[in-house]
Design an enzyme around this catalytic site. Sequence first.
Site, PDB file in Angstrom:
ATOM      1  N   LYS A 118     -15.059 -29.088 -22.904  1.00 17.10           N
ATOM      2  CA  LYS A 118     -14.842 -28.897 -24.403  1.00 17.10           C
ATOM      3  C   LYS A 118     -13.953 -29.724 -25.132  1.00 17.10           C
ATOM      4  O   LYS A 118     -13.968 -29.823 -26.300  1.00 17.10           O
ATOM      5  CB  LYS A 118     -14.476 -27.301 -24.709  1.00 17.10           C
ATOM      6  CG  LYS A 118     -15.416 -26.463 -24.183  1.00 17.10           C
ATOM      7  CD  LYS A 118     -17.048 -26.586 -24.667  1.00 17.10           C
ATOM      8  CE  LYS A 118     -18.086 -26.044 -23.908  1.00 17.10           C
ATOM      9  NZ  LYS A 118     -19.309 -26.441 -24.491  1.00 17.10           N
ATOM     10  N   GLU A 198      -6.675 -22.444 -28.981  1.00 18.62           N
ATOM     11  CA  GLU A 198      -7.073 -22.901 -30.370  1.00 18.62           C
ATOM     12  C   GLU A 198      -6.517 -22.084 -31.324  1.00 18.62           C
ATOM     13  O   GLU A 198      -6.313 -20.828 -31.238  1.00 18.62           O
ATOM     14  CB  GLU A 198      -8.526 -22.697 -30.428  1.00 18.62           C
ATOM     15  CG  GLU A 198      -9.494 -23.791 -31.101  1.00 18.62           C
ATOM     16  CD  GLU A 198     -11.064 -23.468 -30.732  1.00 18.62           C
ATOM     17  OE1 GLU A 198     -11.551 -24.339 -30.329  1.00 18.62           O
ATOM     18  OE2 GLU A 198     -11.468 -22.267 -31.358  1.00 18.62           O
ATOM     19  N   GLU A 286     -19.002 -26.377 -30.686  1.00 16.19           N
ATOM     20  CA  GLU A 286     -19.296 -26.832 -29.354  1.00 16.19           C
ATOM     21  C   GLU A 286     -20.469 -27.198 -29.256  1.00 16.19           C
ATOM     22  O   GLU A 286     -21.285 -26.951 -30.506  1.00 16.19           O
ATOM     23  CB  GLU A 286     -19.117 -25.833 -28.147  1.00 16.19           C
ATOM     24  CG  GLU A 286     -19.599 -24.511 -28.030  1.00 16.19           C
ATOM     25  CD  GLU A 286     -19.597 -23.845 -26.962  1.00 16.19           C
ATOM     26  OE1 GLU A 286     -18.421 -23.400 -26.616  1.00 16.19           O
ATOM     27  OE2 GLU A 286     -20.464 -23.243 -26.309  1.00 16.19           O
ATOM     28  N   ARG A 290     -28.698 -27.184 -24.088  1.00 14.94           N
ATOM     29  CA  ARG A 290     -29.907 -26.553 -23.229  1.00 14.94           C
ATOM     30  C   ARG A 290     -30.628 -25.831 -24.277  1.00 14.94           C
ATOM     31  O   ARG A 290     -30.301 -25.629 -25.514  1.00 14.94           O
ATOM     32  CB  ARG A 290     -29.152 -25.494 -22.330  1.00 14.94           C
ATOM     33  CG  ARG A 290     -28.134 -24.665 -23.135  1.00 14.94           C
ATOM     34  CD  ARG A 290     -27.889 -23.459 -22.321  1.00 14.94           C
ATOM     35  NE  ARG A 290     -26.539 -22.995 -22.724  1.00 14.94           N
ATOM     36  CZ  ARG A 290     -26.024 -22.246 -23.936  1.00 14.94           C
ATOM     37  NH1 ARG A 290     -27.189 -21.541 -24.513  1.00 14.94           N
ATOM     38  NH2 ARG A 290     -24.830 -21.662 -24.161  1.00 14.94           N
ATOM     39  N   VAL A 293     -30.469 -19.086 -26.186  1.00 16.60           N
ATOM     40  CA  VAL A 293     -31.370 -17.613 -26.032  1.00 16.60           C
ATOM     41  C   VAL A 293     -31.872 -17.286 -27.335  1.00 16.60           C
ATOM     42  O   VAL A 293     -33.017 -16.582 -27.606  1.00 16.60           O
ATOM     43  CB  VAL A 293     -30.173 -16.376 -25.866  1.00 16.60           C
ATOM     44  CG1 VAL A 293     -30.639 -15.200 -25.875  1.00 16.60           C
ATOM     45  CG2 VAL A 293     -29.355 -16.707 -24.503  1.00 16.60           C
ATOM     46  N   ARG A 336     -30.669  -8.815 -30.016  1.00 12.30           N
ATOM     47  CA  ARG A 336     -30.638  -8.890 -28.560  1.00 12.30           C
ATOM     48  C   ARG A 336     -30.532  -7.343 -27.690  1.00 12.30           C
ATOM     49  O   ARG A 336     -29.454  -6.773 -28.133  1.00 12.30           O
ATOM     50  CB  ARG A 336     -29.730  -9.655 -27.705  1.00 12.30           C
ATOM     51  CG  ARG A 336     -29.570 -11.124 -28.305  1.00 12.30           C
ATOM     52  CD  ARG A 336     -28.832 -12.076 -27.429  1.00 12.30           C
ATOM     53  NE  ARG A 336     -28.535 -13.307 -27.893  1.00 12.30           N
ATOM     54  CZ  ARG A 336     -27.662 -14.270 -27.495  1.00 12.30           C
ATOM     55  NH1 ARG A 336     -27.348 -13.802 -26.278  1.00 12.30           N
ATOM     56  NH2 ARG A 336     -27.543 -15.451 -27.858  1.00 12.30           N
TER      57      ARG A 336
END
Lengths: 487, 169
Positions: A118, A198, A286, A290, A293, A336
């Site tokens: 990161k 942060e 970030e 990939r 979800v 979800r």
Amino acid sequence: MKEIRKVLIANRGEIACRIMRTLDRLGIPSVLICHPCEIQGPAARLAPEVVEIDGDPPVSAYLDVEEIIKACKTTGADAVHPGFGFLAENSSFAERLKSDGISFIGPKPESIELMGNKLKAREFCISLGIPVVPAEQEGRGFISRLKALGFPILLKAAAGGGGKAMHEVMEEARLKETIKLAKEEALRYFGEGSVYGEKLLRDPRHVEVQILADRYGSVVHLGERDCSIQRRFQKIIEESPAPGLEPELRQELLSSAVKIAKEAGYESAGTVEFLLDGQGRFYFLEMNTRIQVEHPVTEMVTGLDLVEQQIKIAAGEPLFFTQKDIIIKGHAVEARLYAEDPESDFQPSTGRILILRLPEGSGIRVDHALEKGMNVTHAFDPMLAKIIAHGQDRQTALDLLGSALGKTVILGVTTNREFLERIVGHPTMRAGDIHTGFIASNNLKAPQLEDHQREMLLAAAALVSRQFTDQEFAVSEPYAAIGDWIN
Amino acid sequence: MRRCIELLGHRYEVSLNGPTGKWIIGIKDRHPEAASITIQGNSSFILALGEDNLPMEIARAGEEVFIQAFGRNFRLKILDPVEQAAQEAGSKGDTARAPMPGVVVETAVRPGDIVTRGTPLMTIESMKILTVIKAPRDGHVTKVHVEKGQAFEKNAILVTLGEGRERPL
């Protein structure tokens, strides 16, 4: 170009099923790895070929690089789809596959490495002139530099992501002990204990951009997703497009995401996440290298299959469309469904699924790997299913999702179904007034139970209970039917 | 038959008197009424209580009953009289229980250790979140029930504390 002839899926559950469906449609045979405890499960049954990998705890099977490579060789799989989680963002795994001549369906190892750290990713964005949240790295004077940054502070793992090992520090008194805990978690989950602090933005919005990039330098974005509805830094409702976003700000986010992917020489599907403060400013958060979800909301509004795109890009095909070919149609929202108890701080719950009824119909998509009788344990992530609704506009999509959640029946394990339904129907949600503090700052508590409702529940429980109806149990028809669900 | 049923953290005394099919239910101080339950379709039920009818989804596992009704989900527990008595006797903060199912990452205390309220007892992991279990009160550790690497269910006793801050002789 290297054709992909057979794909091993190094994942489990709903995402494994979802990847298999696309492979099926493309006529590419798939192989699934599977821990013995899931060998009877829906994913393993759907798979044309299964390789068992043992491990204790069971998650370790899906992280076992050596066994996975061995499984590729014995089954003749020439590519691996990692799904999300597990090895999806492990650059040394991608590297290992490459050296064994197996394609990794995802970005190059260098990109995973760059975005996986990161701190490196932050530096990279700073070099491109893209704003990042003010932060301090570990090293000399860490504590005093954090104090100078000002509370509240968010501690994160340098090698982290996905909301894991993140800790809010509201005051100086808790700083040292929280750093210690954050470092322990970082080491445990990411194999590397370094953390950074942060400045914590107050109730920002989380908006992310889906991009696709081929190996010939073409990069397109597939619009944005708003994923602001979160608990424990984990998303639970995502939608596309983001409601009420200023067109100029939206354009800035989209072009920043494309710029990051282009400059990084990125290849495959990826997501660039941003935080938006209330003053029209945005910050790079970030990049996830990939499939995510929440990718189904993008698929529903663009009509594209992101897994198919990943496979084609990995096979060396160029993107067959340009930015102007991408048209966002209508609005999609995903909820979800988790095995967790919103009434006790979203703690994961376990149990056996005794009744299962999932919604269906036009505009409804359900991604899951559930079946009646299955045990929900703490061996794996508590996400049970994703329910996605697509409508011509936001209100229609939310109506559709609310009614789909109402029709969903999962009994035997405590879920957040009811909680999700309350969020979807909440006037503030309906107004699009969403930010990451939404759950904390709105009243989403269950309404008080009325006396007659309570009596109905108690009566029903007594009538179906053996302890009440013992001797007469065998003769009565309805009780016998309920008896079938006893494990 | 009379039993206690737990719903949303409260206990209610419920009585059910037969014969089968002609049940009369008594709930707390409410006047006993006729109650019945019938199957409608695959797994939906209709509960009749007095004059009221209500569609419900119901499933049972052991002493637990799961109900989805009026848009909400409930988990009810029929309490065993013996277990109930034991629970009532043992709830004086003598134990640190598991807030969720998980695995022990590290234990921080051993039997005999003196602890004060808030002393870390062990670190547990559940769903990729580390949680430090702390002493519920001052005392000394009499037993650590689970060791590093061991799994446990929700509500399992992790550590038992003894009375007093002095080490037992």
